[in-house]
Design a protein around this motif. Structure first.
Motif, PDB file in Angstrom:
ATOM      1  N   ALA A  35       0.082  -7.658  -1.591  1.00  0.00           N
ATOM      2  CA  ALA A  35       0.657  -6.423  -1.033  1.00  0.00           C
ATOM      3  C   ALA A  35       0.123  -5.180  -1.732  1.00  0.00           C
ATOM      4  O   ALA A  35      -0.259  -5.212  -2.899  1.00  0.00           O
ATOM      5  N   ASP A  36       0.134  -4.067  -0.990  1.00  0.00           N
ATOM      6  CA  ASP A  36      -0.254  -2.791  -1.587  1.00  0.00           C
ATOM      7  C   ASP A  36       0.926  -2.227  -2.375  1.00  0.00           C
ATOM      8  O   ASP A  36       1.980  -2.853  -2.478  1.00  0.00           O
ATOM      9  N   ASP A  37       0.768  -1.049  -2.928  1.00  0.00           N
ATOM     10  CA  ASP A  37       1.808  -0.467  -3.780  1.00  0.00           C
ATOM     11  C   ASP A  37       3.066  -0.073  -3.024  1.00  0.00           C
ATOM     12  O   ASP A  37       4.084   0.253  -3.638  1.00  0.00           O
ATOM     13  N   ASP A  38       3.031  -0.097  -1.702  1.00  0.00           N
ATOM     14  CA  ASP A  38       4.213   0.201  -0.895  1.00  0.00           C
ATOM     15  C   ASP A  38       4.939  -1.068  -0.449  1.00  0.00           C
ATOM     16  O   ASP A  38       5.993  -0.990   0.161  1.00  0.00           O
ATOM     17  N   GLY A  39       4.342  -2.229  -0.708  1.00  0.00           N
ATOM     18  CA  GLY A  39       4.954  -3.487  -0.294  1.00  0.00           C
ATOM     19  C   GLY A  39       4.499  -3.971   1.066  1.00  0.00           C
ATOM     20  O   GLY A  39       5.103  -4.861   1.646  1.00  0.00           O
ATOM     21  N   CYS A  40       3.419  -3.401   1.586  1.00  0.00           N
ATOM     22  CA  CYS A  40       2.873  -3.818   2.885  1.00  0.00           C
ATOM     23  C   CYS A  40       1.713  -4.771   2.656  1.00  0.00           C
ATOM     24  O   CYS A  40       0.944  -4.606   1.711  1.00  0.00           O
TER      25      CYS A  40
END
Length: 103
Positions: A35-40
């Protein structure tokens, strides 16, 4: 993308999580790592790399551990903020950040 990720014991030790199949539990960890830093996270690549069955993704969505942003493609890890704290000076906005307020 970050080099490290964390998983909260309150999430991965919960009955909601532990009642999942082994494949779904492992997929949750793999999605969290990708996941990316946003949780996506884009699930298709992770599922192909890990050979996770589609039923594992269905289990995670039915228990609401992940939320589809683009069903079948991009998902948001619902408990991302409980699992990971990212310092503001290390945060990098992801491609799908603009979709998150719609949750």
């Amino acid at each position: 993308m970050a080099k490290r990720r964390m998983f909260a014991r309150s999430i991965v030790g919960s009955s909601r999580f532990l009642s999942l199949s082994r494949a779904a539990r492992l997929l949750y960890y793999d999605l969290g790592m990708a996941a990316d830093d946003d949780g996506c996270v884009e699930a298709l690549g992770v599922m192909r790399m890990t050979e996770a069955p589609p039923s594992a993704l269905d289990e995670l969505t039915s228990t609401e551990l992940i939320v589809p942003l683009f069903p079948g493609k991009v998902y948001y890890i619902r408990d991302w903020a409980r699992n990971n704290y990212i310092r503001p000076d290390r945060y990098h906005a992801g491609l799908y950040k603009t979709m998150l307020p719609n949750l």
